[in-house]
Design an enzyme around this catalytic site. Structure first.
Site, short mmCIF file in Angstrom:
data_model
loop_
_atom_site.label_atom_id
_atom_site.label_comp_id
_atom_site.label_asym_id
_atom_site.label_seq_id
_atom_site.Cartn_x
_atom_site.Cartn_y
_atom_site.Cartn_z
CB SER A 123 -0.87 0.01 1.27
OG SER A 123 -1.49 1.26 1.45
CE1 TYR A 147 -3.73 -2.07 5.32
CE2 TYR A 147 -3.09 0.15 4.66
CZ TYR A 147 -3.48 -1.13 4.33
OH TYR A 147 -3.59 -1.48 3.01
CE LYS A 151 -1.53 -4.59 3.47
NZ LYS A 151 -1.74 -5.86 2.75
N1 UFG Z 1 -12.18 12.61 2.61
C1 UFG Z 1 -13.03 13.69 2.76
N2 UFG Z 1 -14.34 13.45 3.03
C2 UFG Z 1 -14.85 12.19 3.17
C3 UFG Z 1 -13.96 11.09 3.03
C4 UFG Z 1 -12.63 11.34 2.75
O1 UFG Z 1 -12.62 14.85 2.66
O2 UFG Z 1 -16.05 12.05 3.42
C5 UFG Z 1 -10.78 12.88 2.23
C6 UFG Z 1 -9.76 12.34 3.22
O3 UFG Z 1 -9.57 13.25 4.26
C7 UFG Z 1 -8.55 12.21 2.30
C8 UFG Z 1 -9.16 11.88 0.92
O4 UFG Z 1 -10.52 12.21 1.01
O5 UFG Z 1 -7.89 13.43 2.20
C9 UFG Z 1 -9.05 10.40 0.56
O6 UFG Z 1 -9.52 9.66 1.70
P1 UFG Z 1 -9.73 8.09 1.64
O7 UFG Z 1 -10.20 7.69 3.00
O8 UFG Z 1 -10.56 7.72 0.47
O9 UFG Z 1 -8.29 7.52 1.31
P2 UFG Z 1 -6.89 7.74 2.06
O10 UFG Z 1 -6.01 8.44 1.09
O11 UFG Z 1 -7.05 8.31 3.40
O12 UFG Z 1 -6.48 6.23 2.28
C10 UFG Z 1 -6.07 5.45 1.22
C11 UFG Z 1 -6.50 4.00 1.38
C12 UFG Z 1 -5.80 3.37 2.56
C13 UFG Z 1 -4.33 3.63 2.50
C14 UFG Z 1 -4.07 5.10 2.38
C15 UFG Z 1 -2.61 5.43 2.30
O13 UFG Z 1 -7.87 3.91 1.55
O14 UFG Z 1 -6.02 1.99 2.52
O15 UFG Z 1 -4.70 5.59 1.19
O16 UFG Z 1 -2.10 4.92 1.15
F1 UFG Z 1 -3.75 3.19 3.62
#
Ligand code: UFG
Length: 332
Positions: A123, A147, A151
């Site tokens: 990841s 997490y 990984k």
């Molecule tokens: N976000 C919002 N509003 C929401 C949901 C998310 O603003 O309702 C934002 C989050 O703050 C973030 C972005 O959207 O800035 C993406 O969020 P996600 O939760 O979709 O994804 P992440 O980048 O946080 O996480 C992803 C994967 C994880 C992995 C991580 C790091 O889902 O499994 O990238 O690689 F660990």
């Protein structure tokens, strides 16, 4: 070859199974069905229900199906949950992998297996909060959650085992995975931006932006979204590369190299779904890096792989999957 695909009943795993079988590979799914769904496994592909922590069951599956390659996706993957349950994550993701590798290399039952290739699902979480425009595989790994730590430790286990035994290995560092091949293969979890926005729209509530004061062009976080179909194709390309090169060791980003902000994603989602609900800005979510975008140069150079699907494809297919499970969402 016959590939044991652990986690093959999960959202990403089922797409990998589909891509591998469409490419003419034999697949066997190994999944404990804790979050996987048996119906996602295509007809004709055997499903062994078991945990990778169960050495005997793994050994039997490898022998019964004359497995020659493994794609290991079975894992816990919720960043927030891993902060609360680190021991559970280390057990499932690290110990589960260690037991699997022991059986795969014959360390547990000498002479049994004939596995020559091992593909590990890693990841972008291994990078933590990278302070670079484009993340290369040389960017320092400083995971920010248990997490991400599991990984990174998984990558070490896989690489060390490859060096010690000659097993050809690859760790694929997934960036933000989205979309679906068909509605019934769509992600059913509501843990990421796209489904979380869908959920708000379905509730007739405004989507949330977690912070708009980041040092990015529009102040919202930037990510590299990749269609699960492209990710699945990357597994096929990796499997083929390992087959033709015993002893090979690959670590590859799987992203598109295009940064898209949260605000831009919500605009795309509004356009695809026909909802036009302005988002509301809430405080930052702790632990979110401002920008994580892959350099995809290495995977293109090593495997000739390129992403084919754009953000529109990801959101459209994810929405079709969402509406299948939430028909009320379609009525706008
Ligand atoms: N976000 C919002 N509003 C929401 C949901 C998310 O603003 O309702 C934002 C989050 O703050 C973030 C972005 O959207 O800035 C993406 O969020 P996600 O939760 O979709 O994804 P992440 O980048 O946080 O996480 C992803 C994967 C994880 C992995 C991580 C790091 O889902 O499994 O990238 O690689 F660990």
């Amino acid at each position: 070859m016959t590939w044991l695909i652990t986690g093959g009943a999960g959202y990403i795993g089922a797409h990998v199974v589909r891509a591998m079988t469409e490419a003419g590979e034999r697949a066997v799914v190994y999944d404990d069905l804790s979050t996987g769904i048996a119906e996602r496994v295509p007809d004709g592909v055997p499903l062994v229900v078991g945990s990778t922590l169960d050495a005997e069951r793994v050994a039997r599956a490898l022998a019964d199906h004359a497995v020659t390659g493994v794609v290991h996706l079975a894992a816990k993957k919720q960043v927030g949950e891993s902060v609360d349950l680190p021991l559970h994550y280390y057990r499932e993701n690290v110990e589960g992998l260690r037991v699997l590798l022991e059986q795969v290399t014959g360390a547990g039952a000498p002479g049994a297996p004939g596995v020559s290739s091992f593909v590990f699902s890693s990841s972008a979480a291994v990078y933590g909060m990278p302070d670079v425009e484009l993340v290369t595989e040389e960017t320092p790994c400083v995971p920010m959650s248990p997490y991400g730590e599991t990984k990174l430790a998984g990558e070490w286990l896989v690489r060390a085992t490859g060096r010690a035994t000659g097993l050809a290995t690859a760790s694929l560092r997934y960036f933000n995975v989205a979309g679906a091949a068909t509605p019934h293969l769509a992600d059913t979890g509501v843990f990421n931006l796209i489904p979380m926005v869908f959920e708000k729209l379905t509730e007739k509530a405004p989507p949330r932006i977690f912070g708009d004061d980041y040092a990015t062009p529009d102040g919202t976080c930037v990510r590299d979204y990749i269609h699960v179909l492209d990710l699945a194709d990357a597994h096929v390309a990796t499997a083929r590369a390992l087959r033709s090169s015993p002893g090979r060791d690959l670590t590859l980003n799987v992203g598109r190299g295009e940064g898209v902000s949260v605000r831009e994603m919500i605009d795309h989602i509004n356009a695809v779904t026909g909802y036009d609900r302005p988002p509301t800005v809430t405080p930052r979510r702790p632990g979110d890096p401002s920008r994580v975008v892959a350099s995809a140069d290495r995977i293109t150079a090593e495997l000739g792989w390129n992403a084919k699907h754009d953000i529109q494809d990801m959101i459209t297919s994810a929405w079709e999957g969402w509406v299948r499970l939430h028909p009320e969402a379609a009525r706008g």
